[in-house]
Scaffold this motif. Structure first.
Motif, PDB file in Angstrom:
ATOM      1  N   GLY A  82     -21.561 -24.709   2.663  1.00  0.00           N
ATOM      2  CA  GLY A  82     -22.048 -23.340   2.602  1.00  0.00           C
ATOM      3  C   GLY A  82     -23.059 -23.119   1.508  1.00  0.00           C
ATOM      4  N   VAL A  83     -23.614 -21.925   1.481  1.00  0.00           N
ATOM      5  CA  VAL A  83     -24.625 -21.528   0.514  1.00  0.00           C
ATOM      6  C   VAL A  83     -24.287 -20.133   0.001  1.00  0.00           C
ATOM      7  CG1 VAL A  83     -26.480 -22.969   1.428  1.00  0.00           C
ATOM      8  CG2 VAL A  83     -26.041 -20.736   2.463  1.00  0.00           C
ATOM      9  N   ILE A  84     -25.064 -19.668  -0.973  1.00  0.00           N
ATOM     10  CA  ILE A  84     -24.836 -18.362  -1.586  1.00  0.00           C
ATOM     11  C   ILE A  84     -25.944 -17.406  -1.153  1.00  0.00           C
ATOM     12  CG2 ILE A  84     -24.507 -17.115  -3.743  1.00  0.00           C
ATOM     13  CD1 ILE A  84     -22.346 -19.205  -3.157  1.00  0.00           C
ATOM     14  N   ASP A  85     -25.541 -16.202  -0.691  1.00  0.00           N
ATOM     15  CA  ASP A  85     -26.570 -15.245  -0.273  1.00  0.00           C
ATOM     16  C   ASP A  85     -27.092 -14.453  -1.469  1.00  0.00           C
ATOM     17  OD1 ASP A  85     -24.811 -13.135  -0.870  1.00  0.00           O
ATOM     18  OD2 ASP A  85     -24.238 -12.813   1.223  1.00  0.00           O
ATOM     19  N   LYS A  86     -28.026 -13.533  -1.215  1.00  0.00           N
ATOM     20  CA  LYS A  86     -28.691 -12.821  -2.306  1.00  0.00           C
ATOM     21  C   LYS A  86     -27.777 -11.869  -3.051  1.00  0.00           C
ATOM     22  CE  LYS A  86     -33.025 -12.089  -2.269  1.00  0.00           C
ATOM     23  NZ  LYS A  86     -34.411 -11.585  -2.080  1.00  0.00           N
TER      24      LYS A  86
ATOM     25  N   ASN B 195     -33.355 -14.352   6.471  1.00  0.00           N
ATOM     26  CA  ASN B 195     -32.583 -14.283   5.220  1.00  0.00           C
ATOM     27  C   ASN B 195     -32.720 -15.606   4.456  1.00  0.00           C
ATOM     28  OD1 ASN B 195     -31.339 -11.675   5.795  1.00  0.00           O
ATOM     29  ND2 ASN B 195     -30.179 -12.786   7.376  1.00  0.00           N
ATOM     30  N   ILE B 196     -32.728 -15.523   3.144  1.00  0.00           N
ATOM     31  CA  ILE B 196     -32.762 -16.751   2.336  1.00  0.00           C
ATOM     32  C   ILE B 196     -31.470 -16.870   1.540  1.00  0.00           C
ATOM     33  CG2 ILE B 196     -35.271 -16.769   2.199  1.00  0.00           C
ATOM     34  CD1 ILE B 196     -35.084 -15.766  -0.638  1.00  0.00           C
ATOM     35  N   TYR B 197     -31.123 -18.108   1.246  1.00  0.00           N
ATOM     36  CA  TYR B 197     -29.876 -18.419   0.557  1.00  0.00           C
ATOM     37  C   TYR B 197     -30.154 -19.462  -0.528  1.00  0.00           C
ATOM     38  CZ  TYR B 197     -28.178 -16.417   4.941  1.00  0.00           C
ATOM     39  OH  TYR B 197     -27.977 -15.596   6.024  1.00  0.00           O
ATOM     40  N   TYR B 198     -29.200 -19.576  -1.438  1.00  0.00           N
ATOM     41  CA  TYR B 198     -29.381 -20.477  -2.579  1.00  0.00           C
ATOM     42  C   TYR B 198     -28.294 -21.534  -2.596  1.00  0.00           C
ATOM     43  CZ  TYR B 198     -31.949 -16.274  -3.851  1.00  0.00           C
ATOM     44  OH  TYR B 198     -32.781 -15.190  -3.835  1.00  0.00           O
TER      45      TYR B 198
ATOM     46  N   PHE C 285     -17.956 -25.934 -11.337  1.00  0.00           N
ATOM     47  CA  PHE C 285     -16.820 -25.923 -10.429  1.00  0.00           C
ATOM     48  C   PHE C 285     -16.173 -24.549 -10.380  1.00  0.00           C
ATOM     49  CE2 PHE C 285     -17.116 -30.490 -10.665  1.00  0.00           C
ATOM     50  CZ  PHE C 285     -16.719 -30.892  -9.403  1.00  0.00           C
ATOM     51  N   PHE C 286     -16.927 -23.544  -9.913  1.00  0.00           N
ATOM     52  CA  PHE C 286     -16.400 -22.188  -9.805  1.00  0.00           C
ATOM     53  C   PHE C 286     -15.995 -21.914  -8.361  1.00  0.00           C
ATOM     54  CE2 PHE C 286     -20.294 -21.665 -12.665  1.00  0.00           C
ATOM     55  CZ  PHE C 286     -19.622 -22.173 -13.765  1.00  0.00           C
ATOM     56  N   ASP C 287     -14.961 -21.111  -8.184  1.00  0.00           N
ATOM     57  CA  ASP C 287     -14.620 -20.659  -6.839  1.00  0.00           C
ATOM     58  C   ASP C 287     -15.738 -19.777  -6.304  1.00  0.00           C
ATOM     59  OD1 ASP C 287     -12.205 -21.973  -6.729  1.00  0.00           O
ATOM     60  OD2 ASP C 287     -11.034 -20.265  -7.464  1.00  0.00           O
ATOM     61  N   ALA C 288     -15.961 -19.855  -5.015  1.00  0.00           N
ATOM     62  CA  ALA C 288     -16.937 -18.989  -4.350  1.00  0.00           C
ATOM     63  C   ALA C 288     -16.187 -18.073  -3.389  1.00  0.00           C
ATOM     64  CB  ALA C 288     -17.966 -19.829  -3.595  1.00  0.00           C
TER      65      ALA C 288
ATOM     66  N   TRP D 242     -32.412 -22.301   1.214  1.00  0.00           N
ATOM     67  CA  TRP D 242     -31.960 -22.227   2.597  1.00  0.00           C
ATOM     68  C   TRP D 242     -32.471 -20.938   3.233  1.00  0.00           C
ATOM     69  CZ3 TRP D 242     -28.685 -25.841   5.080  1.00  0.00           C
ATOM     70  CH2 TRP D 242     -28.274 -26.897   4.256  1.00  0.00           C
ATOM     71  N   TYR D 243     -32.578 -20.946   4.568  1.00  0.00           N
ATOM     72  CA  TYR D 243     -32.979 -19.742   5.298  1.00  0.00           C
ATOM     73  C   TYR D 243     -32.423 -19.821   6.720  1.00  0.00           C
ATOM     74  CZ  TYR D 243     -36.566 -22.911   7.130  1.00  0.00           C
ATOM     75  OH  TYR D 243     -37.213 -23.973   7.714  1.00  0.00           O
TER      76      TYR D 243
END
Length: 393
Positions: A319-323, A359-362, A284-287, A353-354
């Motif tokens: 949402g997702v996290i980018d590289k 671009n790919i995301y996590y 549970f971390f802020d993004a 994700w892409y």
């Protein structure tokens, strides 16, 4: 009998069993075993002599070494031979040996298994960590030095720092699994509703820890000497420090792989901006978006999924996290695919994700950061390229 006894103790040792046999009973058992060997050996000697067997003395070696098992082997191979001499002495000795053998088996079985009515299974281990009082009785001590005989082990008192006392039996009745009733490093009882937990599978004990790095122990693994000094069973518990507990947890629990020790010596997680989080809150971390927007994770009970909100709006965001470790709201051209480094059809490790731009995301839950904000992900995930994702799809 001696061989059976040896095997039994070896099994108990490797199984870390709570069955414990008093030393006096062990001595009695061994003494009876010796008597059994002698009676059977002499009985076989006279029986072989009455059958006029050559080397009749040699047959006595079988029961001398293997007691009843040796006797059975002897009787089997000489079953068709008639006796030409007095067999009463041999029969008396052999029957006496068998009777004592059966008595010893019954005694051994009785003292080897704890009676649940008098002592809980967890407290039988205290037989090997107890002390002798002035009367030669095995006794236990509580934190205040009060003495308990072993049949009163359930009444052993645990004290909190305010001087209140609770019996072990009393705590077992109120323990509903919602709270931790634990012993601190000074031997006092404390109650928590949330603690970190390390479990040692080999020795089957737990060590708990709080957010400040203090360690706590199950009462089942604690005992005291007459001066109130806290001791542990098994003793290896006393060798564990907070650092050892956390480093072993990091190796055994993938959720703790990317936690770090801060300047105060406490293990924490970091978000993209270097903000610290307790190891109790590893997911549970802020993004953070590239524009500085802070996204707070929460569990959406209607959607049965984790989503995000910002300080400016209560509107749910996916949402997702980018590289680079930044949060990116998912858009219409985003898609995802399961990805498995081993190409297994039945075990999907990741969802990657892409977008249409390559671009790919996590997934948010695959991502961690160090104190400097560097994105940390599993090595297999870090090697994945857009081409890999396309092929996997």
């Amino acid at each position: 009998m001696t061989i059976i006894t040896l095997i039994f103790f070896i099994i108990l040792h490797f199984e870390n069993s709570s069955f414990v046999i008093p030393v006096s009973m062990i001595i009695c058992h061994i003494a009876l075993a010796v008597v059994i060997h002698i009676l059977l050996a002499v009985g076989v000697y006279y029986d072989a002599k009455s059958k006029q067997l050559e080397e009749y003395k040699s047959y006595a070696i079988l029961p001398a070494c293997f007691d009843v098992l040796g006797l059975l082997v002897y009787l089997f191979f000489t079953r068709g031979i008639k006796r030409n001499g007095d067999k009463k002495k041999a029969a008396f000795l052999i029957i006496s040996g068998i009777i004592i053998f059966l008595i010893n088996i019954l005694m051994f079985s009785f003292i080897s298994f704890p009676a649940s009515e008098s002592l809980d299974r967890n407290y039988y281990k205290y037989l090997i960590t107890s002390y002798k009082n002035e009367n030669g009785e095995n006794v236990l001590y509580d934190k205040m030095g009060n003495e308990y005989t072993l049949n009163k082990a359930r009444d052993l008192a645990l004290y909190d720092k305010d001087g209140n006392s609770y019996s072990v039996l009393q705590l077992s009745h109120i323990d509903d699994g919602m709270e931790y009733h634990v012993i601190d490093k000074d031997g006092y009882l404390e109650v928590f509703d949330n603690l970190g937990l390390y479990y040692n599978e080999r020795y089957e004990f737990r060590i708990m820890y709080d957010e400040k790095g203090n360690l706590y122990y199950d009462a089942d693994n604690c005992y005291w000497d007459e001066n109130g000094k806290l001791l542990f069973s098994p003793k290896i518990i006393g060798k564990y420090t907070y650092e050892i507990v956390m480093e072993r947890t990091k190796k055994e629990n993938i959720n703790f792989k990317f936690c770090f020790r801060n300047e105060e010596g406490i293990y924490v997680f970091y978000d993209k901006m270097g903000k610290e989080y307790s190891t109790f809150d590893y997911d549970f971390f802020d993004a953070y978006g590239r524009d500085g927007t802070v996204y707070h994770p929460y569990y959406d009970e209607k959607e049965y999924n984790y989503r995000f909100k910002t300080d400016k709006s209560n509107k749910a965001v996916d949402g997702v996290i980018d590289k680079d470790g930044y949060f990116v709201p998912t858009e219409s051209d985003f898609d995802f695919t399961p990805y498995n480094p081993d190409n297994s059809l039945f075990d999907t490790d990741y969802f990657i994700w892409y977008d249409s731009k390559g671009n790919i995301y996590y997934d948010y839950f695959e991502c961690h950061w160090d104190k400097d904000g560097t994105l940390l992900i599993d090595d297999e995930l870090a090697k994945v390229t857009y081409e890999d994702v396309v092929k996997a799809w």
